[in-house]
Design a protein around this motif. Structure first.
Motif, mmCIF file in Angstrom:
data_model
loop_
_atom_site.group_PDB
_atom_site.id
_atom_site.type_symbol
_atom_site.label_atom_id
_atom_site.label_comp_id
_atom_site.label_asym_id
_atom_site.label_seq_id
_atom_site.Cartn_x
_atom_site.Cartn_y
_atom_site.Cartn_z
ATOM 1 N N VAL A 81 -6.996 52.448 -64.695
ATOM 2 C CA VAL A 81 -7.624 53.657 -65.231
ATOM 3 C C VAL A 81 -8.689 54.182 -64.270
ATOM 4 O O VAL A 81 -8.824 55.393 -64.071
ATOM 5 C CB VAL A 81 -8.239 53.382 -66.622
ATOM 6 C CG1 VAL A 81 -8.927 54.638 -67.165
ATOM 7 C CG2 VAL A 81 -7.163 52.923 -67.596
ATOM 8 N N LEU A 82 -9.449 53.274 -63.650
ATOM 9 C CA LEU A 82 -10.456 53.699 -62.687
ATOM 10 C C LEU A 82 -9.818 54.460 -61.532
ATOM 11 O O LEU A 82 -10.382 55.450 -61.036
ATOM 12 C CB LEU A 82 -11.235 52.492 -62.158
ATOM 13 C CG LEU A 82 -12.353 52.831 -61.172
ATOM 14 C CD1 LEU A 82 -13.458 53.635 -61.840
ATOM 15 C CD2 LEU A 82 -12.928 51.565 -60.545
ATOM 16 N N SER A 83 -8.637 54.029 -61.092
ATOM 17 C CA SER A 83 -7.971 54.719 -59.987
ATOM 18 C C SER A 83 -7.669 56.169 -60.352
ATOM 19 O O SER A 83 -7.784 57.071 -59.512
ATOM 20 C CB SER A 83 -6.685 53.986 -59.584
ATOM 21 O OG SER A 83 -5.690 54.116 -60.587
ATOM 22 N N ASP A 84 -7.334 56.408 -61.622
ATOM 23 C CA ASP A 84 -7.091 57.785 -62.071
ATOM 24 C C ASP A 84 -8.395 58.576 -62.149
ATOM 25 O O ASP A 84 -8.425 59.774 -61.877
ATOM 26 C CB ASP A 84 -6.410 57.777 -63.438
ATOM 27 C CG ASP A 84 -4.965 57.301 -63.367
ATOM 28 O OD1 ASP A 84 -4.360 57.371 -62.275
ATOM 29 O OD2 ASP A 84 -4.447 56.838 -64.395
ATOM 30 N N ALA A 85 -9.471 57.891 -62.516
ATOM 31 C CA ALA A 85 -10.770 58.570 -62.593
ATOM 32 C C ALA A 85 -11.262 59.024 -61.220
ATOM 33 O O ALA A 85 -11.902 60.074 -61.088
ATOM 34 C CB ALA A 85 -11.805 57.641 -63.226
ATOM 35 N N LEU A 86 -10.957 58.236 -60.200
ATOM 36 C CA LEU A 86 -11.462 58.520 -58.844
ATOM 37 C C LEU A 86 -10.499 59.336 -57.999
ATOM 38 O O LEU A 86 -10.866 59.827 -56.925
ATOM 39 C CB LEU A 86 -11.761 57.193 -58.123
ATOM 40 C CG LEU A 86 -12.783 56.263 -58.789
ATOM 41 C CD1 LEU A 86 -12.925 54.973 -58.004
ATOM 42 C CD2 LEU A 86 -14.140 56.944 -58.950
ATOM 43 N N LYS A 87 -9.277 59.473 -58.460
ATOM 44 C CA LYS A 87 -8.232 60.167 -57.695
ATOM 45 C C LYS A 87 -8.687 61.578 -57.307
ATOM 46 O O LYS A 87 -9.165 62.341 -58.135
ATOM 47 C CB LYS A 87 -6.957 60.253 -58.522
ATOM 48 C CG LYS A 87 -5.760 60.818 -57.778
ATOM 49 C CD LYS A 87 -4.534 60.788 -58.670
ATOM 50 C CE LYS A 87 -3.316 61.356 -57.951
ATOM 51 N NZ LYS A 87 -2.121 61.346 -58.843
ATOM 52 N N GLY A 88 -8.567 61.893 -56.018
ATOM 53 C CA GLY A 88 -8.905 63.227 -55.535
ATOM 54 C C GLY A 88 -10.319 63.361 -55.015
ATOM 55 O O GLY A 88 -10.655 64.386 -54.395
ATOM 56 N N LEU A 89 -11.161 62.362 -55.236
ATOM 57 C CA LEU A 89 -12.499 62.393 -54.651
ATOM 58 C C LEU A 89 -12.420 62.054 -53.162
ATOM 59 O O LEU A 89 -11.387 61.601 -52.665
ATOM 60 C CB LEU A 89 -13.413 61.384 -55.359
ATOM 61 C CG LEU A 89 -13.774 61.675 -56.827
ATOM 62 C CD1 LEU A 89 -14.624 60.535 -57.391
ATOM 63 C CD2 LEU A 89 -14.516 62.997 -56.965
ATOM 64 N N GLU A 90 -13.530 62.234 -52.466
ATOM 65 C CA GLU A 90 -13.564 61.865 -51.055
ATOM 66 C C GLU A 90 -13.322 60.358 -50.907
ATOM 67 O O GLU A 90 -13.687 59.576 -51.776
ATOM 68 C CB GLU A 90 -14.931 62.218 -50.441
ATOM 69 C CG GLU A 90 -15.256 63.701 -50.481
ATOM 70 C CD GLU A 90 -16.002 64.102 -51.756
ATOM 71 O OE1 GLU A 90 -15.926 63.340 -52.754
ATOM 72 O OE2 GLU A 90 -16.632 65.164 -51.735
ATOM 73 N N ASN A 91 -12.718 59.981 -49.785
ATOM 74 C CA ASN A 91 -12.335 58.575 -49.582
ATOM 75 C C ASN A 91 -13.516 57.614 -49.713
ATOM 76 O O ASN A 91 -13.375 56.522 -50.279
ATOM 77 C CB ASN A 91 -11.684 58.398 -48.206
ATOM 78 C CG ASN A 91 -10.276 58.953 -48.172
ATOM 79 O OD1 ASN A 91 -9.669 59.188 -49.226
ATOM 80 N ND2 ASN A 91 -9.743 59.199 -46.984
ATOM 81 N N ASP A 92 -14.678 58.022 -49.183
ATOM 82 C CA ASP A 92 -15.819 57.105 -49.241
ATOM 83 C C ASP A 92 -16.297 56.909 -50.679
ATOM 84 O O ASP A 92 -16.756 55.831 -51.062
ATOM 85 C CB ASP A 92 -16.970 57.584 -48.347
ATOM 86 C CG ASP A 92 -17.526 58.933 -48.747
ATOM 87 O OD1 ASP A 92 -16.798 59.712 -49.405
ATOM 88 O OD2 ASP A 92 -18.691 59.217 -48.400
ATOM 89 N N ARG A 93 -16.130 57.918 -51.515
ATOM 90 C CA ARG A 93 -16.513 57.787 -52.920
ATOM 91 C C ARG A 93 -15.518 56.915 -53.678
ATOM 92 O O ARG A 93 -15.910 56.130 -54.548
ATOM 93 C CB ARG A 93 -16.629 59.163 -53.584
ATOM 94 C CG ARG A 93 -17.878 59.886 -53.142
ATOM 95 C CD ARG A 93 -18.206 61.111 -53.969
ATOM 96 N NE ARG A 93 -19.523 61.580 -53.549
ATOM 97 C CZ ARG A 93 -20.662 61.242 -54.120
ATOM 98 N NH1 ARG A 93 -20.674 60.445 -55.158
ATOM 99 N NH2 ARG A 93 -21.814 61.699 -53.662
ATOM 100 N N ILE A 94 -14.257 57.057 -53.371
ATOM 101 C CA ILE A 94 -13.247 56.186 -53.979
ATOM 102 C C ILE A 94 -13.548 54.732 -53.622
ATOM 103 O O ILE A 94 -13.517 53.843 -54.479
ATOM 104 C CB ILE A 94 -11.829 56.585 -53.532
ATOM 105 C CG1 ILE A 94 -11.484 57.973 -54.063
ATOM 106 C CG2 ILE A 94 -10.804 55.558 -54.010
ATOM 107 C CD1 ILE A 94 -10.181 58.534 -53.537
ATOM 108 N N PHE A 95 -13.856 54.500 -52.345
ATOM 109 C CA PHE A 95 -14.188 53.146 -51.895
ATOM 110 C C PHE A 95 -15.410 52.609 -52.637
ATOM 111 O O PHE A 95 -15.415 51.471 -53.125
ATOM 112 C CB PHE A 95 -14.460 53.141 -50.383
ATOM 113 C CG PHE A 95 -15.043 51.855 -49.878
ATOM 114 C CD1 PHE A 95 -14.231 50.749 -49.653
ATOM 115 C CD2 PHE A 95 -16.408 51.731 -49.658
ATOM 116 C CE1 PHE A 95 -14.769 49.547 -49.213
ATOM 117 C CE2 PHE A 95 -16.951 50.531 -49.213
ATOM 118 C CZ PHE A 95 -16.127 49.440 -48.997
#
Length: 327
Positions: free
Chosen positions: A119-133
């Motif tokens: 679920v977290l992966s869906d929440a972060l999807k589309g953000l900048e790579n450093d924010r996903i990390f």
């Protein structure tokens, strides 16, 4: 929008997302995984995620997903905690391992752990790579820190010399870390800068530490029907709470003897007598600690928002609720 309506909307969206995520062909596994969600729960951590995101201008749909991930992770820890503590009741219903057995409960917890990251992966999807990390890093690190805190809590059961400093460190890890992660994720999806991300972590840590101190207080003062689990279980399990640590430091020799006779005992009367002494010697002190932490949390909220947005009002209310709740 009134606060209650605001909170109800968050809970509705999070609960709906949880329900949609916890479905699968292996019926028993998903029923066991979903069990504690049906029994209620305060959903405090999701409320923190969404309220922080609201204050800092985050996308509401991302916030709902991040809040769902946090709540699923929280329930994973509860299932495994109940196995380790051999607790039979949670939120007023049989614990998962009591109803389905230990092997299924372990698997249910494992499933929730994986689902939380999904679920977290869906929440972060589309953000900048450093924010996903950063999001995944903080979420994973929180899981590690919670495990460390739970280990410390278990190790403390075999010690009678646990200090207040050690206790605070333990509850910061075991309980407060997920509050810290919740506030952090709310800030992260709002594209807040490093200053706000750091402040969000501190805010969550203060709230979570106060929450656990009050939780320990309620374990001695609440009615069993309100608490949702047996009263005095901390005494029975020899848990080194702030109340017990303070009481042992303040007790006379005879009082200390009564307390020690109650710790880990199966005799209800010995447990009750120990609990009464602990309450008399430590309640005011424990409440004052929780209130100090709440004041520190409120200062951060006021720095962000002077009660002008619904999110700011919600966070102030949640801090107050953390200290003044009765169950």
């Amino acid at each position: 929008m009134e606060l209650q309506e605001y909170f109800n909307e968050i809970v509705r969206n999070v609960d709906m997302e949880i329900q949609n995520r916890l479905k699968g062909d292996v019926k028993g596994l998903y029923e066991a995984s979903y069990h504690l969600f049906t029994a209620g729960g305060k959903r405090l951590r999701p409320l923190v995620v969404v309220s922080v995101a609201n204050v800092l201008g985050g996308d509401i749909n991302r916030a709902y997903l991040a809040a769902t991930a946090v709540e699923i992770l929280h329930n994973f820890t509860l299932i495994h905690d109940d196995i380790m503590d051999q607790d039979t009741i949670r939120r007023g219903v049989p614990t998962v391992h009591v109803k389905w057995g230990v092997p299924m409960a372990i698997l249910a917890g494992d499933l929730l752990h994986a689902k939380a990251f999904e679920v977290l992966s869906d929440a972060l999807k589309g953000l900048e790579n450093d924010r996903i990390f950063l999001g995944f890093s903080e979420f994973a690190k929180s899981t590690e820190i919670i495990a460390e805190g739970q280990t410390m809590d278990m190790e403390f059961e075999n010690r009678n010399d646990v200090t207040e400093v050690e206790y605070i460190k333990m509850i910061e890890k075991k309980t407060a870390q997920l509050f810290s992660c919740s506030a952090f994720l709310g800030a992260l999806i709002s594209k807040a800068n490093d200053y706000f991300l750091d402040k969000a972590k501190i805010l969550g840590l203060k709230m979570g530490t106060a929450f656990q101190i009050v939780d320990d207080i309620l374990g001695l003062t609440a009615e069993e029907k309100d608490l949702g689990k047996p009263v005095y279980s901390d005494i029975r399990e020899s848990k080194k709470t702030i109340l017990l640590i303070r009481a042992l430091n303040e007790a006379s020799e005879s009082e200390k003897k009564t307390i020690m006779e109650g710790l880990g005992s199966k005799d209800p009367e010995k447990i009750r007598k120990a609990a009464e002494i602990v309450k008399n010697l430590s309640l005011d002190y424990a409440y004052s600690l929780a209130e100090k932490l709440a004041e520190e949390a409120n200062r951060i909220i006021e720095e962000w928002d002077s009660n002008t947005s619904i999110g700011g009002k919600a966070l102030k209310y949640l801090v107050e609720l953390t200290v003044k709740r009765r169950k």
